[in-house]
Design a protein around this motif. Sequence first.
Motif, PDB file in Angstrom:
ATOM      1  N   ILE A 108     101.022  41.125  35.914  1.00 30.73           N
ATOM      2  CA  ILE A 108     102.135  41.981  35.501  1.00 30.73           C
ATOM      3  C   ILE A 108     103.113  42.211  36.646  1.00 30.73           C
ATOM      4  O   ILE A 108     104.325  42.130  36.473  1.00 30.73           O
ATOM      5  CB  ILE A 108     101.613  43.333  34.965  1.00 30.73           C
ATOM      6  CG1 ILE A 108     100.683  43.132  33.760  1.00 30.73           C
ATOM      7  CG2 ILE A 108     102.771  44.269  34.614  1.00 30.73           C
ATOM      8  CD1 ILE A 108     101.314  42.505  32.541  1.00 30.73           C
ATOM      9  N   THR A 109     102.592  42.481  37.831  1.00 30.03           N
ATOM     10  CA  THR A 109     103.464  42.832  38.960  1.00 30.03           C
ATOM     11  C   THR A 109     103.983  41.615  39.720  1.00 30.03           C
ATOM     12  O   THR A 109     104.942  41.732  40.478  1.00 30.03           O
ATOM     13  CB  THR A 109     102.731  43.739  39.962  1.00 30.03           C
ATOM     14  OG1 THR A 109     101.626  43.028  40.526  1.00 30.03           O
ATOM     15  CG2 THR A 109     102.264  45.026  39.312  1.00 30.03           C
ATOM     16  N   ALA A 110     103.358  40.479  39.554  1.00 27.91           N
ATOM     17  CA  ALA A 110     103.715  39.254  40.277  1.00 27.91           C
ATOM     18  C   ALA A 110     103.646  39.458  41.789  1.00 27.91           C
ATOM     19  O   ALA A 110     104.408  38.870  42.544  1.00 27.91           O
ATOM     20  CB  ALA A 110     105.088  38.748  39.858  1.00 27.91           C
ATOM     21  N   SER A 111     102.737  40.314  42.205  1.00 31.05           N
ATOM     22  CA  SER A 111     102.521  40.534  43.634  1.00 31.05           C
ATOM     23  C   SER A 111     101.039  40.806  43.871  1.00 31.05           C
ATOM     24  O   SER A 111     100.278  41.042  42.932  1.00 31.05           O
ATOM     25  CB  SER A 111     103.365  41.707  44.139  1.00 31.05           C
ATOM     26  OG  SER A 111     102.985  42.898  43.498  1.00 31.05           O
ATOM     27  N   ARG A 112     100.675  40.785  45.126  1.00 30.19           N
ATOM     28  CA  ARG A 112      99.281  41.049  45.480  1.00 30.19           C
ATOM     29  C   ARG A 112      98.980  42.538  45.260  1.00 30.19           C
ATOM     30  O   ARG A 112      99.673  43.390  45.811  1.00 30.19           O
ATOM     31  CB  ARG A 112      99.047  40.671  46.939  1.00 30.19           C
ATOM     32  CG  ARG A 112      97.612  40.751  47.328  1.00 30.19           C
ATOM     33  CD  ARG A 112      97.419  40.239  48.721  1.00 30.19           C
ATOM     34  NE  ARG A 112      95.992  40.206  48.996  1.00 30.19           N
ATOM     35  CZ  ARG A 112      95.479  39.684  50.068  1.00 30.19           C
ATOM     36  NH1 ARG A 112      96.257  39.148  50.973  1.00 30.19           N
ATOM     37  NH2 ARG A 112      94.181  39.685  50.252  1.00 30.19           N
ATOM     38  N   PRO A 113      97.945  42.846  44.476  1.00 27.20           N
ATOM     39  CA  PRO A 113      97.675  44.253  44.178  1.00 27.20           C
ATOM     40  C   PRO A 113      97.094  45.022  45.361  1.00 27.20           C
ATOM     41  O   PRO A 113      96.402  44.461  46.208  1.00 27.20           O
ATOM     42  CB  PRO A 113      96.669  44.196  43.031  1.00 27.20           C
ATOM     43  CG  PRO A 113      96.180  42.815  42.955  1.00 27.20           C
ATOM     44  CD  PRO A 113      97.095  41.937  43.748  1.00 27.20           C
ATOM     45  N   ASP A 114      97.407  46.295  45.398  1.00 31.69           N
ATOM     46  CA  ASP A 114      96.853  47.198  46.391  1.00 31.69           C
ATOM     47  C   ASP A 114      95.350  47.335  46.137  1.00 31.69           C
ATOM     48  O   ASP A 114      94.936  47.496  44.976  1.00 31.69           O
ATOM     49  CB  ASP A 114      97.547  48.560  46.268  1.00 31.69           C
ATOM     50  CG  ASP A 114      97.021  49.556  47.260  1.00 31.69           C
ATOM     51  OD1 ASP A 114      96.135  50.357  46.870  1.00 31.69           O
ATOM     52  OD2 ASP A 114      97.476  49.536  48.413  1.00 31.69           O
TER      53      ASP A 114
END
Length: 108
Positions: free
Chosen positions: A44-50
């Motif tokens: 969903i975020t297209a980034s590495r999750p925290d």
Amino acid sequence: MEQVGTEGEELLDAWRQGRAERRDLYQVVQAPMRQAARQGIGSITASRPDPQDVENTVYDAFIELEQKDPARVVSLVGLAKKMAFRRGQDAGRKIIREREQMNKMAID
């Protein structure tokens, strides 16, 4: 020839019989759930999750898993991964909403 079951299958049988410990259940599903949660958030975020978002997602999915009727579960690890992925997607949507709200506040 004797079939060799996986740890998840053996634990599923114990869970169905009411003999599974919560700790044992978590130990079997935690790694697959973390991976699925990361994938769900990232999809969903297209980034590495925290990492904390991943842990929160795994916790929520595990609580949901525990509430399932073990008699209706076919694959313990499979269900755990599916639930973590979906909760990860939910978390990803929440992250996006929060980002949008912050951006809107910065513009105003």
